[in-house]
Design an enzyme around this catalytic site. Sequence first.
Site, PDB file in Angstrom:
ATOM      1  N   GLU A 170     -70.168 -21.577  -8.314  1.00  0.00           N
ATOM      2  CA  GLU A 170     -69.126 -20.576  -8.112  1.00  0.00           C
ATOM      3  C   GLU A 170     -68.712 -20.173  -6.854  1.00  0.00           C
ATOM      4  O   GLU A 170     -67.878 -19.468  -6.935  1.00  0.00           O
ATOM      5  CB  GLU A 170     -69.375 -19.518  -8.967  1.00  0.00           C
ATOM      6  CG  GLU A 170     -68.781 -19.514 -10.401  1.00  0.00           C
ATOM      7  CD  GLU A 170     -69.639 -20.323 -11.298  1.00  0.00           C
ATOM      8  OE1 GLU A 170     -69.160 -20.884 -12.619  1.00  0.00           O
ATOM      9  OE2 GLU A 170     -70.684 -20.550 -10.970  1.00  0.00           O
ATOM     10  N   TYR A 172     -70.264 -18.759  -4.450  1.00  0.00           N
ATOM     11  CA  TYR A 172     -71.154 -17.840  -3.791  1.00  0.00           C
ATOM     12  C   TYR A 172     -71.914 -18.307  -2.575  1.00  0.00           C
ATOM     13  O   TYR A 172     -72.140 -19.802  -2.195  1.00  0.00           O
ATOM     14  CB  TYR A 172     -71.845 -17.071  -4.793  1.00  0.00           C
ATOM     15  CG  TYR A 172     -71.116 -16.209  -5.713  1.00  0.00           C
ATOM     16  CD1 TYR A 172     -70.281 -15.396  -5.399  1.00  0.00           C
ATOM     17  CD2 TYR A 172     -71.169 -16.597  -7.170  1.00  0.00           C
ATOM     18  CE1 TYR A 172     -69.348 -14.495  -6.289  1.00  0.00           C
ATOM     19  CE2 TYR A 172     -70.655 -15.989  -7.829  1.00  0.00           C
ATOM     20  CZ  TYR A 172     -69.745 -14.977  -7.677  1.00  0.00           C
ATOM     21  OH  TYR A 172     -68.952 -14.133  -8.442  1.00  0.00           O
ATOM     22  N   ARG A 220     -78.666 -21.783 -11.027  1.00  0.00           N
ATOM     23  CA  ARG A 220     -77.376 -22.379 -11.501  1.00  0.00           C
ATOM     24  C   ARG A 220     -76.624 -23.029 -10.453  1.00  0.00           C
ATOM     25  O   ARG A 220     -76.552 -22.640  -9.468  1.00  0.00           O
ATOM     26  CB  ARG A 220     -76.653 -20.757 -11.495  1.00  0.00           C
ATOM     27  CG  ARG A 220     -75.153 -21.164 -12.097  1.00  0.00           C
ATOM     28  CD  ARG A 220     -74.934 -21.084 -13.609  1.00  0.00           C
ATOM     29  NE  ARG A 220     -73.620 -21.083 -14.060  1.00  0.00           N
ATOM     30  CZ  ARG A 220     -72.987 -19.774 -14.239  1.00  0.00           C
ATOM     31  NH1 ARG A 220     -73.727 -18.709 -14.253  1.00  0.00           N
ATOM     32  NH2 ARG A 220     -71.849 -19.795 -14.772  1.00  0.00           N
ATOM     33  N   HIS A 258     -64.721 -20.055  -7.650  1.00  0.00           N
ATOM     34  CA  HIS A 258     -63.647 -18.955  -7.818  1.00  0.00           C
ATOM     35  C   HIS A 258     -62.273 -19.272  -7.218  1.00  0.00           C
ATOM     36  O   HIS A 258     -61.438 -18.865  -7.728  1.00  0.00           O
ATOM     37  CB  HIS A 258     -64.443 -17.415  -7.494  1.00  0.00           C
ATOM     38  CG  HIS A 258     -65.253 -17.051  -8.535  1.00  0.00           C
ATOM     39  ND1 HIS A 258     -65.118 -16.770  -9.886  1.00  0.00           N
ATOM     40  CD2 HIS A 258     -66.525 -16.373  -8.110  1.00  0.00           C
ATOM     41  CE1 HIS A 258     -66.119 -16.219 -10.315  1.00  0.00           C
ATOM     42  NE2 HIS A 258     -67.010 -16.120  -9.517  1.00  0.00           N
ATOM     43  N   GLN A 345     -59.199 -10.609 -20.760  1.00  0.00           N
ATOM     44  CA  GLN A 345     -58.459  -9.335 -20.631  1.00  0.00           C
ATOM     45  C   GLN A 345     -59.327  -8.021 -20.498  1.00  0.00           C
ATOM     46  O   GLN A 345     -59.069  -7.219 -19.799  1.00  0.00           O
ATOM     47  CB  GLN A 345     -57.510  -9.129 -21.632  1.00  0.00           C
ATOM     48  CG  GLN A 345     -56.163 -10.190 -21.853  1.00  0.00           C
ATOM     49  CD  GLN A 345     -55.079  -9.853 -22.939  1.00  0.00           C
ATOM     50  OE1 GLN A 345     -55.107  -8.875 -23.385  1.00  0.00           O
ATOM     51  NE2 GLN A 345     -54.556 -10.964 -23.602  1.00  0.00           N
TER      52      GLN A 345
END
Length: 836
Positions: A170, A172, A220, A258, A345
């Site tokens: 992701e 990181y 991961r 991201h 949301q």
Amino acid sequence: MTTAAAPFPHMLAPLDLGFTTLKNRVLMGSMHVGLEEAPNGFERMAAFYAERARGGVGLIVTGGIAPNDRARPMPGGAAMTTQAEADKHKIVTQAVHEAGGKICMQILHFGRYAYHPELVAPSALKAPISPFRPHALTTEEVRQTVEDYANAAVLAQSAGYDGVEIMGSEGYLINEFIAAQTNQRDDEYGGSYENRIRFALEIVRRTRERVGQNFIIIFRLSMLDLVEGGSTQDEVVQLAQALEQAGVTILNTGIGWHEARIPTIATKVPRAAFAWVTQQLKGKVGIPLVATNRINTPEVAEEVLAKGQADMVSMARPFLADPEFVNKAAAGRSQDINTCIGCNQACLDHTFGGKITSCLVNPRACHETILVPLPLPRKERVAVVGAGPAGLAFATEAAGRGLDVTLFDAAGEIGGQFNVAKQIPGKEEFYETLRYFGERLKQTGVTVKLGQRVSAEDLVQQGFQQVVLATGITPRLPEIEGVGHPKVLGYLDVLRDKKPVGKTVAMIGAGGIGFDVSEYLLHEGTSPSLDKAKFFAEWGVDTTGSTRGGLKPAHIGAVPRKVYLLQRKTSKVGEGLGKTTGWIHRTGLKNRGVEMIPGVQYRRIDDAGLHITVGDKDMTLPVDNVIVCAGQDPNRELQAALEAQGVRVHLIGGADKAAELDAKRAIKQGTELALRMDLSPAPAAAAQAAPAASHQAPPAVQASLKAWHAMVAAGDLSELPSIVHRKAVFRSPMAHTPYPSAQAVQVILSTVVQVFEDFTYHRQYTSEDGMSAILEFSAKVNGKELKGIDQIRFDEDGKIVDFEVMVRPMSGLQALGEEMATRLAPYIAMMKGAKG
């Protein structure tokens, strides 16, 4: 429908890890839920995770916990660096184990994505989604960080965790070391691919040495970066094999950074769209592989496993939506599952907004100790008018508690505005929510009367003393010359009544409805969210493994209409959309040639089209149709007549507030009202908003809070020393370490009061022991809007001992940081000198 005799055999099969066995192939993936830093957060986490363990999940992974201070997402973020911090987690692991589950703690170093100025990275390259430039770790700091990861794992083991997940995807920190574009080092941790993966491998080796063999280590792995300069497929295989040799137990799939501009988990993404990525490693490693992203039903999970694409499936948000997911599937009751719709949301949007995570379709998620469905002492009849999301949520929750509920709706089917929304390409998951509510209505015994438009007199004659109005909204027609022209349509004319629409269209209103109608008009044939090949083509994803990072040129294909998306506001079009999905909607429309125009004055509509003024320029848009999406008003036509007859009326959903159609608020309001329903007779009055869960503070704390509010209202903090402890500390997103002393609190807060514009406190919560207060606020700094939380801790004498400010969004934080840095520069220099 899968038969009850043998439901989902692959998903429910045990998985032998050698030293331990998982009871099924379902992993509850990591989510940072905000409880990690909240008052009484660990007690709430224990309840949250235990409920999922009782629900049957095979293995749980927590939200990310930092291995050192600079790894935290923000100052005050959860870390695992000391035994004292580890001990706080024991209540969580014990609760999960008592519920029959297993749980791993994710170790996450935010790297250059951290939200504070002391962030670190392999190289001093600022992330495009961060306001701060990171410090490049020295070689010695890299080695210490390896030790910090291993230390965090040992502490997690001492806290009772069954294992850890090392977050290597992701975008990181670990991922930043692996990718050449973010790693420009010239030491042994940079340069060649072998050097760039050294950091990840050293972390795993050192961790395995420290925790022993009988401890789960999940890694991961970013298997598809979706950014320029990302890894190749061959490099992913090479790293996976090296990780296996280093001691990893399970490889979990990471998809996209991201900062990637391709949707990976939103509802627009087809179900199990990225399972093929995991499958590319099948046969190349000997340890279990986990597929992830948009796996939200047991049928989809079973298909992925049956095809041999993975050995386990990871589902994170589906366990927010329904903690009983696995148990229901195992009992052959998949139709009873409250399905995650991928909206983001109330989960990711809350996370990035500094709020506690919840779920649009299940507001109890992460609020299990607050929203408690206690049975009612007696049965009472309640009428609900309106079978949209708010009415459905109230009716089913109230009936589940024991109320005798009758649900009326003039339409022939349940759903209200959901029946409009489900037609939008990318929102097909709304069908699942309606299926779920349909089942719940039957299970809870709600009397459903569809196709009946009831009057106040009808309800009074039937003896209802409590009526819940969930009657929704009435679309608003703006005052524009020519608005009655035949080419003008409302959004319901298009979506509900299917009136024909021409080839060139102007949308008046660029809120969520305007975006939805635009999506509807710009797609033909199968929705990309239901067609993986079409989705990958439109977003430029290479599924062959032949390109670095998995990117290729996007191909949209023919677009059926020309659309102008207009708004009166001068702000960015679509600015009010979801924090984590708004960019997806804006990008999707731009890719289809939509012209988004802010600051529009509407002059008139006639045969020539829509006449507008933008700035000082008059223009005419030669459109075939003008579609009005310009707001709505609450439909409360029954309220006055009912109250006049002494009936207690409760307003929820659009009937309460119609500023923007908001399913999250509607379902939350319906659920909360059902859980706090007051059965005592009362004078007729509109229902008030649900009170905030709070506790009574001691008198000394109450007095200090009253004094604080008075000072803020007056804009004068000269009396602040009277309520501040001399050793108080101040914490903020702009500072890695807290500023000590009452003097610091006085100086900083006095400056903040001067910097903030339009400052307003909205809500106040008091902790269970009454010694902490959380105050939600909104304000502006140099025109930038921001929201935040003041978290204030008091001592027994009512003196402030700890004052922490948390601020969102990033633009507001940056504006605040710049202004505060300018005003406090002399004081900060003095403080640093004193510390030195």
